[in-house]
Design a protein around this motif. Sequence first.
Motif, PDB file in Angstrom:
ATOM      1  N   HIS A  95       0.834  -1.210   0.000  1.00 53.32           N
ATOM      2  CA  HIS A  95       0.000   0.000   0.000  1.00 53.32           C
ATOM      3  C   HIS A  95       0.865   1.254   0.000  1.00 53.32           C
ATOM      4  O   HIS A  95       0.546   2.241  -0.681  1.00 53.32           O
ATOM      5  CB  HIS A  95      -0.930  -0.007   1.215  1.00 53.32           C
ATOM      6  N   LEU A  96       1.939   1.237   0.769  1.00 53.73           N
ATOM      7  CA  LEU A  96       2.836   2.387   0.805  1.00 53.73           C
ATOM      8  C   LEU A  96       3.488   2.598  -0.558  1.00 53.73           C
ATOM      9  O   LEU A  96       3.611   3.735  -1.035  1.00 53.73           O
ATOM     10  CB  LEU A  96       3.908   2.192   1.882  1.00 53.73           C
ATOM     11  N   VAL A  97       3.884   1.512  -1.191  1.00 57.85           N
ATOM     12  CA  VAL A  97       4.488   1.614  -2.522  1.00 57.85           C
ATOM     13  C   VAL A  97       3.472   2.165  -3.520  1.00 57.85           C
ATOM     14  O   VAL A  97       3.775   3.069  -4.314  1.00 57.85           O
ATOM     15  CB  VAL A  97       5.018   0.248  -2.978  1.00 57.85           C
ATOM     16  N   ASP A  98       2.240   1.644  -3.474  1.00 57.69           N
ATOM     17  CA  ASP A  98       1.195   2.098  -4.404  1.00 57.69           C
ATOM     18  C   ASP A  98       0.852   3.569  -4.194  1.00 57.69           C
ATOM     19  O   ASP A  98       0.457   4.263  -5.142  1.00 57.69           O
ATOM     20  CB  ASP A  98      -0.071   1.257  -4.236  1.00 57.69           C
ATOM     21  N   ALA A  99       1.016   4.044  -2.951  1.00 56.43           N
ATOM     22  CA  ALA A  99       0.716   5.448  -2.649  1.00 56.43           C
ATOM     23  C   ALA A  99       1.843   6.379  -3.081  1.00 56.43           C
ATOM     24  O   ALA A  99       1.732   7.596  -2.931  1.00 56.43           O
ATOM     25  CB  ALA A  99       0.443   5.617  -1.158  1.00 56.43           C
ATOM     26  N   GLY A 100       2.899   5.824  -3.602  1.00 60.24           N
ATOM     27  CA  GLY A 100       4.021   6.646  -4.040  1.00 60.24           C
ATOM     28  C   GLY A 100       5.108   6.815  -3.011  1.00 60.24           C
ATOM     29  O   GLY A 100       6.051   7.590  -3.209  1.00 60.24           O
ATOM     30  N   GLY A 101       4.998   6.101  -1.908  1.00 63.94           N
ATOM     31  CA  GLY A 101       6.006   6.183  -0.859  1.00 63.94           C
ATOM     32  C   GLY A 101       5.381   6.458   0.490  1.00 63.94           C
ATOM     33  O   GLY A 101       4.174   6.690   0.611  1.00 63.94           O
ATOM     34  N   GLY A 102       6.192   6.412   1.509  1.00 63.14           N
ATOM     35  CA  GLY A 102       5.694   6.649   2.856  1.00 63.14           C
ATOM     36  C   GLY A 102       6.737   6.285   3.881  1.00 63.14           C
ATOM     37  O   GLY A 102       7.926   6.162   3.569  1.00 63.14           O
ATOM     38  N   SER A 103       6.281   6.110   5.115  1.00 57.94           N
ATOM     39  CA  SER A 103       7.190   5.925   6.236  1.00 57.94           C
ATOM     40  C   SER A 103       6.774   4.750   7.100  1.00 57.94           C
ATOM     41  O   SER A 103       5.587   4.553   7.372  1.00 57.94           O
ATOM     42  CB  SER A 103       7.219   7.197   7.091  1.00 57.94           C
ATOM     43  N   VAL A 104       7.763   3.997   7.550  1.00 59.83           N
ATOM     44  CA  VAL A 104       7.574   2.979   8.577  1.00 59.83           C
ATOM     45  C   VAL A 104       8.472   3.356   9.749  1.00 59.83           C
ATOM     46  O   VAL A 104       9.660   3.641   9.552  1.00 59.83           O
ATOM     47  CB  VAL A 104       7.942   1.571   8.071  1.00 59.83           C
ATOM     48  N   VAL A 105       7.900   3.378  10.943  1.00 61.06           N
ATOM     49  CA  VAL A 105       8.676   3.658  12.149  1.00 61.06           C
ATOM     50  C   VAL A 105       8.571   2.453  13.071  1.00 61.06           C
ATOM     51  O   VAL A 105       7.468   1.972  13.367  1.00 61.06           O
ATOM     52  CB  VAL A 105       8.166   4.914  12.882  1.00 61.06           C
ATOM     53  N   CYS A 106       9.708   1.958  13.514  1.00 57.66           N
ATOM     54  CA  CYS A 106       9.744   0.821  14.426  1.00 57.66           C
ATOM     55  C   CYS A 106      10.329   1.255  15.769  1.00 57.66           C
ATOM     56  O   CYS A 106      11.075   2.230  15.844  1.00 57.66           O
ATOM     57  CB  CYS A 106      10.581  -0.311  13.842  1.00 57.66           C
ATOM     58  N   VAL A 107       9.984   0.503  16.803  1.00 51.87           N
ATOM     59  CA  VAL A 107      10.499   0.790  18.140  1.00 51.87           C
ATOM     60  C   VAL A 107      11.353  -0.386  18.599  1.00 51.87           C
ATOM     61  O   VAL A 107      10.857  -1.501  18.758  1.00 51.87           O
ATOM     62  CB  VAL A 107       9.369   1.058  19.146  1.00 51.87           C
ATOM     63  N   SER A 108      12.628  -0.131  18.789  1.00 49.80           N
ATOM     64  CA  SER A 108      13.547  -1.113  19.337  1.00 49.80           C
ATOM     65  C   SER A 108      13.800  -0.733  20.802  1.00 49.80           C
ATOM     66  O   SER A 108      12.868  -0.371  21.519  1.00 49.80           O
ATOM     67  CB  SER A 108      14.827  -1.149  18.505  1.00 49.80           C
ATOM     68  N   SER A 109      15.016  -0.775  21.248  1.00 50.05           N
ATOM     69  CA  SER A 109      15.360  -0.438  22.634  1.00 50.05           C
ATOM     70  C   SER A 109      16.855  -0.200  22.736  1.00 50.05           C
ATOM     71  O   SER A 109      17.640  -0.746  21.933  1.00 50.05           O
ATOM     72  CB  SER A 109      14.967  -1.591  23.566  1.00 50.05           C
ATOM     73  N   ARG A 110      17.245   0.590  23.710  1.00 48.74           N
ATOM     74  CA  ARG A 110      18.683   0.745  23.957  1.00 48.74           C
ATOM     75  C   ARG A 110      19.330  -0.601  24.251  1.00 48.74           C
ATOM     76  O   ARG A 110      20.519  -0.802  23.953  1.00 48.74           O
ATOM     77  CB  ARG A 110      18.924   1.708  25.124  1.00 48.74           C
ATOM     78  N   ALA A 111      18.550  -1.535  24.791  1.00 44.89           N
ATOM     79  CA  ALA A 111      19.091  -2.868  25.086  1.00 44.89           C
ATOM     80  C   ALA A 111      19.571  -3.580  23.836  1.00 44.89           C
ATOM     81  O   ALA A 111      20.411  -4.483  23.913  1.00 44.89           O
ATOM     82  CB  ALA A 111      18.026  -3.716  25.782  1.00 44.89           C
ATOM     83  N   ALA A 112      19.070  -3.179  22.665  1.00 44.44           N
ATOM     84  CA  ALA A 112      19.514  -3.802  21.415  1.00 44.44           C
ATOM     85  C   ALA A 112      20.972  -3.503  21.124  1.00 44.44           C
ATOM     86  O   ALA A 112      21.667  -4.307  20.478  1.00 44.44           O
ATOM     87  CB  ALA A 112      18.647  -3.315  20.254  1.00 44.44           C
ATOM     88  N   VAL A 113      21.443  -2.359  21.573  1.00 50.22           N
ATOM     89  CA  VAL A 113      22.837  -1.963  21.317  1.00 50.22           C
ATOM     90  C   VAL A 113      23.673  -1.926  22.590  1.00 50.22           C
ATOM     91  O   VAL A 113      24.900  -1.844  22.518  1.00 50.22           O
ATOM     92  CB  VAL A 113      22.893  -0.584  20.617  1.00 50.22           C
ATOM     93  N   ALA A 114      23.016  -1.995  23.752  1.00 49.16           N
ATOM     94  CA  ALA A 114      23.724  -2.012  25.032  1.00 49.16           C
ATOM     95  C   ALA A 114      22.993  -2.966  25.972  1.00 49.16           C
ATOM     96  O   ALA A 114      22.274  -2.537  26.876  1.00 49.16           O
ATOM     97  CB  ALA A 114      23.789  -0.610  25.632  1.00 49.16           C
ATOM     98  N   PRO A 115      23.134  -4.275  25.770  1.00 53.28           N
ATOM     99  CA  PRO A 115      22.399  -5.247  26.588  1.00 53.28           C
ATOM    100  C   PRO A 115      22.784  -5.157  28.054  1.00 53.28           C
ATOM    101  O   PRO A 115      23.851  -4.661  28.417  1.00 53.28           O
ATOM    102  CB  PRO A 115      22.827  -6.596  25.995  1.00 53.28           C
ATOM    103  N   PHE A 116      21.873  -5.641  28.887  1.00 47.86           N
ATOM    104  CA  PHE A 116      22.158  -5.738  30.313  1.00 47.86           C
ATOM    105  C   PHE A 116      21.837  -7.147  30.775  1.00 47.86           C
ATOM    106  O   PHE A 116      21.087  -7.886  30.129  1.00 47.86           O
ATOM    107  CB  PHE A 116      21.363  -4.694  31.113  1.00 47.86           C
ATOM    108  N   ALA A 117      22.399  -7.542  31.899  1.00 46.29           N
ATOM    109  CA  ALA A 117      22.275  -8.917  32.370  1.00 46.29           C
ATOM    110  C   ALA A 117      20.827  -9.263  32.712  1.00 46.29           C
ATOM    111  O   ALA A 117      20.081  -8.438  33.244  1.00 46.29           O
ATOM    112  CB  ALA A 117      23.162  -9.136  33.598  1.00 46.29           C
ATOM    113  N   GLY A 118      20.443 -10.471  32.410  1.00 46.93           N
ATOM    114  CA  GLY A 118      19.127 -10.955  32.783  1.00 46.93           C
ATOM    115  C   GLY A 118      18.045 -10.720  31.757  1.00 46.93           C
ATOM    116  O   GLY A 118      16.869 -10.941  32.036  1.00 46.93           O
ATOM    117  N   ALA A 119      18.413 -10.270  30.559  1.00 49.83           N
ATOM    118  CA  ALA A 119      17.396  -9.971  29.540  1.00 49.83           C
ATOM    119  C   ALA A 119      17.912 -10.293  28.142  1.00 49.83           C
ATOM    120  O   ALA A 119      17.713  -9.536  27.202  1.00 49.83           O
ATOM    121  CB  ALA A 119      16.974  -8.509  29.632  1.00 49.83           C
ATOM    122  N   ALA A 120      18.557 -11.453  28.003  1.00 44.87           N
ATOM    123  CA  ALA A 120      19.134 -11.812  26.708  1.00 44.87           C
ATOM    124  C   ALA A 120      18.052 -11.945  25.639  1.00 44.87           C
ATOM    125  O   ALA A 120      18.247 -11.529  24.491  1.00 44.87           O
ATOM    126  CB  ALA A 120      19.913 -13.118  26.820  1.00 44.87           C
ATOM    127  N   GLY A 121      16.913 -12.506  25.999  1.00 45.78           N
ATOM    128  CA  GLY A 121      15.829 -12.655  25.030  1.00 45.78           C
ATOM    129  C   GLY A 121      15.303 -11.311  24.563  1.00 45.78           C
ATOM    130  O   GLY A 121      15.085 -11.102  23.361  1.00 45.78           O
TER     131      GLY A 121
END
Length: 223
Positions: free
Chosen positions: A114-140
């Motif tokens: 749909h975004l392509v058919d509309a001529g373009g658009g935006s997708v915004v995702c939410v990750s976390s600082r833990a993705a680039v700076a993990p902390f103990a007890g939350a590997a998953g």
Amino acid sequence: MLVTGGVGGLGEAVVEILRDQNWRVVAPVRAGAVGRLAKGAVGIEADLSVPADVRAAVALAAGEPDAPLRAVVNLVGGYAGGGLVHETAIEDFEAVIRANLRPTYLVTAAALPHLVDAGGGSVVCVSSRAAVAPFAGAAGYATAKAAVLAFANAVAVEYRKSGVRCNTVLPSVIDTPANRAGQPDADFSRWVAPADIAQVIAFLAGDGSKPTSGATVPVYGRA
């Protein structure tokens, strides 16, 4: 505009700011939660781990001839901690990855044509600082959020020529009632307010960020 997680601590702020910017906001929510959405949002009950429910939500968001789908905001996910890696059952490890990655993948994949058919658009995702700076007890959790970030970067590369950009925000601890209840002794003044993150997400969703794709934006507050 399609916004997932629209009744969460961050989602409420995102829906409100996008509504105030005159977006038509469609928000898929769990059964019984439509009444919790901010006034003016269009709700639809959906389980975003189920492809048919995702397709129905995307179809609603793309169903207005005068307002084609131009942006998707993926907020659905969740934190799950535990023990060290050798103490964590594979079922628990896989469950947190599934909870964070599957809805983002399904919603984005369904919305991209749909975004392509509309001529373009935006997708915004939410990750976390833990993705680039993990902390103990939350590997998953760290692995799941790193996967969301990698997926978003792949979308940015694959759809750049179609005018679809994809960017990711990385919060630290978000100042929500649930997080305050879970960490009552923390210094809440260091946490980032949902409204502040919502401002960044709204910018990335809108035309003001048109030159930007594949960005990883830290939204840490003072944490």
